[in-house]
Motif scaffolding. Sequence first.
Motif, PDB file in Angstrom:
ATOM      1  N   ASP A  34      -0.150 -16.689   0.920  1.00 21.29           N
ATOM      2  CA  ASP A  34      -0.142 -15.247   0.696  1.00 21.29           C
ATOM      3  C   ASP A  34       0.282 -14.963  -0.751  1.00 21.29           C
ATOM      4  O   ASP A  34       1.386 -15.331  -1.157  1.00 21.29           O
ATOM      5  CB  ASP A  34       0.830 -14.581   1.665  1.00 21.29           C
ATOM      6  CG  ASP A  34       0.778 -13.061   1.605  1.00 21.29           C
ATOM      7  OD1 ASP A  34       0.137 -12.524   0.670  1.00 21.29           O
ATOM      8  OD2 ASP A  34       1.379 -12.416   2.482  1.00 21.29           O
ATOM      9  N   ARG A  74       6.741  -7.049   5.557  1.00 19.87           N
ATOM     10  CA  ARG A  74       6.933  -7.886   4.381  1.00 19.87           C
ATOM     11  C   ARG A  74       8.419  -8.048   4.090  1.00 19.87           C
ATOM     12  O   ARG A  74       8.881  -9.124   3.734  1.00 19.87           O
ATOM     13  CB  ARG A  74       6.219  -7.272   3.170  1.00 19.87           C
ATOM     14  CG  ARG A  74       4.702  -7.350   3.252  1.00 19.87           C
ATOM     15  CD  ARG A  74       4.104  -6.938   1.935  1.00 19.87           C
ATOM     16  NE  ARG A  74       2.647  -6.885   1.985  1.00 19.87           N
ATOM     17  CZ  ARG A  74       1.869  -7.938   1.934  1.00 19.87           C
ATOM     18  NH1 ARG A  74       2.396  -9.132   1.856  1.00 19.87           N
ATOM     19  NH2 ARG A  74       0.544  -7.807   1.974  1.00 19.87           N
ATOM     20  N   ASP A  84      -4.858  -3.421  -3.230  1.00 22.46           N
ATOM     21  CA  ASP A  84      -5.203  -4.750  -3.715  1.00 22.46           C
ATOM     22  C   ASP A  84      -5.195  -4.756  -5.241  1.00 22.46           C
ATOM     23  O   ASP A  84      -5.932  -3.985  -5.867  1.00 22.46           O
ATOM     24  CB  ASP A  84      -6.586  -5.143  -3.198  1.00 22.46           C
ATOM     25  CG  ASP A  84      -6.912  -6.612  -3.461  1.00 22.46           C
ATOM     26  OD1 ASP A  84      -6.199  -7.246  -4.255  1.00 22.46           O
ATOM     27  OD2 ASP A  84      -7.893  -7.105  -2.859  1.00 22.46           O
ATOM     28  N   TYR A 102       1.331 -12.322  -1.995  1.00 21.84           N
ATOM     29  CA  TYR A 102       2.546 -11.511  -2.006  1.00 21.84           C
ATOM     30  C   TYR A 102       3.784 -12.411  -2.066  1.00 21.84           C
ATOM     31  O   TYR A 102       4.729 -12.144  -2.809  1.00 21.84           O
ATOM     32  CB  TYR A 102       2.605 -10.629  -0.758  1.00 21.84           C
ATOM     33  CG  TYR A 102       3.797  -9.695  -0.744  1.00 21.84           C
ATOM     34  CD1 TYR A 102       3.713  -8.426  -1.294  1.00 21.84           C
ATOM     35  CD2 TYR A 102       5.006 -10.090  -0.173  1.00 21.84           C
ATOM     36  CE1 TYR A 102       4.807  -7.570  -1.279  1.00 21.84           C
ATOM     37  CE2 TYR A 102       6.100  -9.247  -0.165  1.00 21.84           C
ATOM     38  CZ  TYR A 102       6.000  -7.992  -0.710  1.00 21.84           C
ATOM     39  OH  TYR A 102       7.087  -7.155  -0.704  1.00 21.84           O
ATOM     40  N   ARG A 160       0.883  -3.843  -3.522  1.00 25.22           N
ATOM     41  CA  ARG A 160       0.736  -4.482  -2.211  1.00 25.22           C
ATOM     42  C   ARG A 160       1.620  -3.807  -1.171  1.00 25.22           C
ATOM     43  O   ARG A 160       1.248  -3.717   0.006  1.00 25.22           O
ATOM     44  CB  ARG A 160       1.071  -5.966  -2.320  1.00 25.22           C
ATOM     45  CG  ARG A 160       0.021  -6.757  -3.112  1.00 25.22           C
ATOM     46  CD  ARG A 160       0.438  -8.186  -3.350  1.00 25.22           C
ATOM     47  NE  ARG A 160      -0.627  -8.948  -4.012  1.00 25.22           N
ATOM     48  CZ  ARG A 160      -0.454  -9.700  -5.083  1.00 25.22           C
ATOM     49  NH1 ARG A 160       0.760  -9.828  -5.617  1.00 25.22           N
ATOM     50  NH2 ARG A 160      -1.470 -10.339  -5.628  1.00 25.22           N
ATOM     51  N   ARG A 204      -3.247  -7.281   7.837  1.00 21.36           N
ATOM     52  CA  ARG A 204      -2.353  -7.526   6.713  1.00 21.36           C
ATOM     53  C   ARG A 204      -1.046  -6.782   6.912  1.00 21.36           C
ATOM     54  O   ARG A 204      -1.049  -5.578   7.193  1.00 21.36           O
ATOM     55  CB  ARG A 204      -3.024  -7.053   5.421  1.00 21.36           C
ATOM     56  CG  ARG A 204      -2.282  -7.434   4.181  1.00 21.36           C
ATOM     57  CD  ARG A 204      -3.118  -7.075   2.978  1.00 21.36           C
ATOM     58  NE  ARG A 204      -2.456  -7.483   1.763  1.00 21.36           N
ATOM     59  CZ  ARG A 204      -3.000  -7.379   0.565  1.00 21.36           C
ATOM     60  NH1 ARG A 204      -4.220  -6.891   0.451  1.00 21.36           N
ATOM     61  NH2 ARG A 204      -2.353  -7.757  -0.500  1.00 21.36           N
ATOM     62  N   GLN A 227       3.284  -6.194  -6.898  1.00 21.82           N
ATOM     63  CA  GLN A 227       3.999  -6.163  -5.627  1.00 21.82           C
ATOM     64  C   GLN A 227       4.115  -4.747  -5.081  1.00 21.82           C
ATOM     65  O   GLN A 227       4.001  -4.527  -3.874  1.00 21.82           O
ATOM     66  CB  GLN A 227       5.405  -6.774  -5.807  1.00 21.82           C
ATOM     67  CG  GLN A 227       5.408  -8.281  -6.075  1.00 21.82           C
ATOM     68  CD  GLN A 227       4.818  -9.093  -4.949  1.00 21.82           C
ATOM     69  OE1 GLN A 227       3.597  -9.159  -4.798  1.00 21.82           O
ATOM     70  NE2 GLN A 227       5.661  -9.724  -4.159  1.00 21.82           N
ATOM     71  N   ASN A 257      -0.176  -1.218   0.358  1.00 16.51           N
ATOM     72  CA  ASN A 257      -1.402  -1.710   0.978  1.00 16.51           C
ATOM     73  C   ASN A 257      -2.626  -1.548   0.075  1.00 16.51           C
ATOM     74  O   ASN A 257      -3.738  -1.293   0.537  1.00 16.51           O
ATOM     75  CB  ASN A 257      -1.652  -1.016   2.330  1.00 16.51           C
ATOM     76  CG  ASN A 257      -0.678  -1.471   3.396  1.00 16.51           C
ATOM     77  OD1 ASN A 257      -0.329  -2.652   3.453  1.00 16.51           O
ATOM     78  ND2 ASN A 257      -0.214  -0.546   4.209  1.00 16.51           N
TER      79      ASN A 257
END
Length: 336
Positions: A167, A41, A246, A169, A241, A35, A238, A244
């Motif tokens: 995704d 990102r 959840d 995200y 995320r 991930r 966000q 990292n």
Amino acid sequence: MSILVQFDLFGEVEQKLEKRAERRAEGAAQQPKPRPGPASRRRLRVFVGNDPHRLAGEVAENVIAAWFSHCGGNRMDIPLGTVAALSFLREPLISDWLLTLEPAQLLPLLREIWGVQWMARPDLIEVARPLHDWVEEDPDEYQLRAVQAVIHTAIYNGLFDLTAQDDPYERSEADVLSPLLTGLRHKADKKWRGEYHTPPCVSDVMARVLVDSNRREPGMSVREPAIGSGGMFRSVAQQLRELNLDPHDFSWFGNDIDPLATACAAVNAIVWDLGPKVAIWCGDSLADDGTAVDKALTERAAVIQHRNTVVEQALFEQKTRRLLHTLDQLLDGAAA
């Protein structure tokens, strides 16, 4: 321990399909990767190109224009519910097929979309009822043509670029329903309600302050007593995320006095994949006697139990029909 959030802060289709197909083909050729972290990102956002919040605003603005130019009327729930239903679809290539549908074919499709979502998340779809009650009515020809115009406009202006990504995200980079809700509402109505949604840049800053690397751990909860369409939830999710983490490992509690805003927040909770521990309800936080959360959780449990009962009954009826069919075949064979 909890995080306490107490503010309601304010090309063509073919070309797009070709680009999506190329990206999917490139992705399929690569080996699965871990991930991506925050840095990768951010590179993804630059690669996508468009500012997601600006794109969401453009989608909303053009949908509103299409609705009114096709004489859709003064109902907000129909265009809002149509865009909300489209936001559940995860296959961008379906847009080509949607553009071929006639107005009379749209109502059964929208009913099916909402029905599938009810099976998966009855608690949130029940809260979102103000957005889909109308599909059980009998909209006239003008309204159906306006719905068709809304669907075409949303597709052409890039709705699926925001909401159809695999995704979560990427799906959570913007809130399409917020500018659509506020844009459909009359200025005087917004002033009377005191409805001013938090700008995403502000909620993003607040999320970074509230959820830093030293103050977050699975099991914590997020509480928003003036949720609007869920913008603060989006920013917090966000930020988790980015660290990292959840969002599924956290609990989310939110309410708003406006049923349409609450319904939008419930839809967004699914689109943004906040996870199974979400409770959203319509209610006045200033009049709360301290029992609102318990009541919401009780109602949520009752709705889920009702769904389970319906599914069990349907499975029982299916098994019964199969048994009777098998019995008929055996009897027919014995008679022969």
